[in-house]
Design a protein around this motif. Structure first.
Motif, PDB file in Angstrom:
ATOM      1  N   TYR A   2      -7.536   6.317  85.360  1.00 15.98           N
ATOM      2  CA  TYR A   2      -7.390   4.980  84.782  1.00 15.98           C
ATOM      3  C   TYR A   2      -8.149   4.895  83.464  1.00 15.98           C
ATOM      4  O   TYR A   2      -9.350   5.168  83.412  1.00 15.98           O
ATOM      5  CB  TYR A   2      -7.925   3.921  85.744  1.00 15.98           C
ATOM      6  CG  TYR A   2      -7.824   2.494  85.231  1.00 15.98           C
ATOM      7  CD1 TYR A   2      -6.619   1.987  84.751  1.00 15.98           C
ATOM      8  CD2 TYR A   2      -8.943   1.668  85.234  1.00 15.98           C
ATOM      9  CE1 TYR A   2      -6.528   0.681  84.290  1.00 15.98           C
ATOM     10  CE2 TYR A   2      -8.856   0.351  84.773  1.00 15.98           C
ATOM     11  CZ  TYR A   2      -7.642  -0.133  84.307  1.00 15.98           C
ATOM     12  OH  TYR A   2      -7.554  -1.427  83.840  1.00 15.98           O
ATOM     13  N   ASP A  39      -4.009   1.842  79.994  1.00 19.06           N
ATOM     14  CA  ASP A  39      -3.298   1.768  81.272  1.00 19.06           C
ATOM     15  C   ASP A  39      -3.300   0.346  81.818  1.00 19.06           C
ATOM     16  O   ASP A  39      -4.324  -0.343  81.770  1.00 19.06           O
ATOM     17  CB  ASP A  39      -3.942   2.703  82.307  1.00 19.06           C
ATOM     18  CG  ASP A  39      -3.823   4.160  81.917  1.00 19.06           C
ATOM     19  OD1 ASP A  39      -2.880   4.496  81.175  1.00 19.06           O
ATOM     20  OD2 ASP A  39      -4.682   4.958  82.335  1.00 19.06           O
ATOM     21  N   ARG A  90      -3.892   4.805  88.739  1.00 19.67           N
ATOM     22  CA  ARG A  90      -2.940   5.653  89.442  1.00 19.67           C
ATOM     23  C   ARG A  90      -3.690   6.852  90.008  1.00 19.67           C
ATOM     24  O   ARG A  90      -4.853   7.076  89.679  1.00 19.67           O
ATOM     25  CB  ARG A  90      -1.833   6.138  88.485  1.00 19.67           C
ATOM     26  CG  ARG A  90      -2.333   7.100  87.413  1.00 19.67           C
ATOM     27  CD  ARG A  90      -1.281   7.411  86.371  1.00 19.67           C
ATOM     28  NE  ARG A  90      -1.714   8.445  85.440  1.00 19.67           N
ATOM     29  CZ  ARG A  90      -2.532   8.235  84.420  1.00 19.67           C
ATOM     30  NH1 ARG A  90      -3.020   7.039  84.187  1.00 19.67           N
ATOM     31  NH2 ARG A  90      -2.872   9.251  83.622  1.00 19.67           N
ATOM     32  N   TYR A  91      -3.014   7.609  90.863  1.00 19.91           N
ATOM     33  CA  TYR A  91      -3.591   8.837  91.405  1.00 19.91           C
ATOM     34  C   TYR A  91      -2.718  10.017  90.978  1.00 19.91           C
ATOM     35  O   TYR A  91      -1.493   9.966  91.095  1.00 19.91           O
ATOM     36  CB  TYR A  91      -3.676   8.775  92.930  1.00 19.91           C
ATOM     37  CG  TYR A  91      -4.691   7.780  93.436  1.00 19.91           C
ATOM     38  CD1 TYR A  91      -6.016   8.142  93.647  1.00 19.91           C
ATOM     39  CD2 TYR A  91      -4.317   6.457  93.693  1.00 19.91           C
ATOM     40  CE1 TYR A  91      -6.955   7.222  94.092  1.00 19.91           C
ATOM     41  CE2 TYR A  91      -5.245   5.529  94.147  1.00 19.91           C
ATOM     42  CZ  TYR A  91      -6.558   5.918  94.343  1.00 19.91           C
ATOM     43  OH  TYR A  91      -7.483   4.999  94.769  1.00 19.91           O
ATOM     44  N   GLU A  92      -3.362  11.050  90.490  1.00 21.07           N
ATOM     45  CA  GLU A  92      -2.645  12.273  90.131  1.00 21.07           C
ATOM     46  C   GLU A  92      -3.086  13.390  91.064  1.00 21.07           C
ATOM     47  O   GLU A  92      -4.274  13.524  91.368  1.00 21.07           O
ATOM     48  CB  GLU A  92      -2.915  12.651  88.671  1.00 21.07           C
ATOM     49  CG  GLU A  92      -2.289  11.675  87.688  1.00 21.07           C
ATOM     50  CD  GLU A  92      -2.429  12.124  86.242  1.00 21.07           C
ATOM     51  OE1 GLU A  92      -3.060  13.184  85.997  1.00 21.07           O
ATOM     52  OE2 GLU A  92      -1.916  11.424  85.356  1.00 21.07           O
TER      53      GLU A  92
END
Length: 263
Positions: A13, A18, A22-24
């Motif tokens: 983030y 942004d 989110r999650y990567e």
């Protein structure tokens, strides 16, 4: 050598661009003994050069690399990946920033608020002129018994893991925080301090009675400081000094009820 593929879901983030966090996901082959911090550095070097996290000493001393690992605040440099995999019985670990602080970018949080609160509780020795000499030709001696009262609290590395896990800090903006109040207690029982009586009043001003004794801070402290014991110590000082605030009166009422009725 033992190795295993582990998937890391890393919180990403950047508030400057942004809209939402989110999650990567990154899959890394982890060797035995490899730490979460080493994995984060591997991800940065090989997959995501813009990944941001803190890491200074890499020796569990500075406290800068604290993050949440599967929801649990820990030092990334101290936490071995394969041990966590066994604890959670999973091949996936989620890495997130600490709670109760604003996210600056990815895993880096803003420390301003907790350390501003620390500053407010006067976390330093105010020399008692009757005990501390005003010349370097003499010294202030402390007995082992006196030192033992606050020795444990000097081990705090201010990683803010306890502050992240503290429910009181979540819901009470005025609450000083676990490591802050523990540091306040550390000086409240130092025989060299000149404002010992004031220390409990400072604790009251910053809502020490709002601690619910959930013991989360004791559970997650990487140095086993148990800040909650400092909070309880401050409360004890307040009660014993004849303090007449609601918290102290509450304690005395319970004590009286136990003596008189056993309930």
């Amino acid at each position: 050598m033992e190795k295993r593929k582990v998937r890391f879901e890393v919180y990403r983030y950047d508030p400057s661009k942004d809209t939402h966090p989110r999650y990567e996901s990154y899959e890394v082959t982890v060797l035995k003994g490899m730490t979460v911090l080493e994995v984060l550095q591997f991800i940065k070097d090989n997959y995501a050069p813009d990944l941001s996290f803190r890491a200074y000493c890499r020796s569990a001393i500075c406290g800068s690399c604290a993050v949440k690992i599967n929801g649990y605040p820990k030092l990334a440099c101290k936490t071995q990946v394969l041990r966590e995999v066994e604890i959670y019985q999973t091949d996936t670990l989620r890495i997130e920033p600490l709670d109760n602080m604003k996210v600056i970018k990815d895993l880096i949080v803003d420390w301003d608020e907790p350390f501003e609160k620390l500053e407010k509780v006067k976390p330093y020795l105010v020399p008692n002129p009757e005990v501390v000499p005003d010349t370097l030709d003499k010294e202030s001696r402390i007995s082992p018994e006196q030192h033992k009262k606050y020795d444990r609290f000097t081990d705090c590395i201010m990683c803010t893991a306890c502050y992240s896990a503290c429910t009181a800090a979540t819901y009470d903006e005025n609450y000083a925080g676990p490591f802050q109040l523990a540091r306040l207690y550390r000086f409240a029982v130092d025989p060299r301090d000149g404002i010992q009586e004031e220390r409990a009043r400072i604790g009251f001003l910053y809502d020490m009675w709002n601690c619910v004794r959930c013991e989360k801070c004791a559970d997650i402290c990487p140095k086993h400081v148990s800040p909650v014991n400092g909070v309880l110590g401050l409360r004890g000082i307040a009660v014993n000094s004849g303090d007449n605030t609601p918290g102290s009166r509450h304690v005395r009422a319970f004590y009286k009820s136990l003596l008189e009725s056993g309930n």
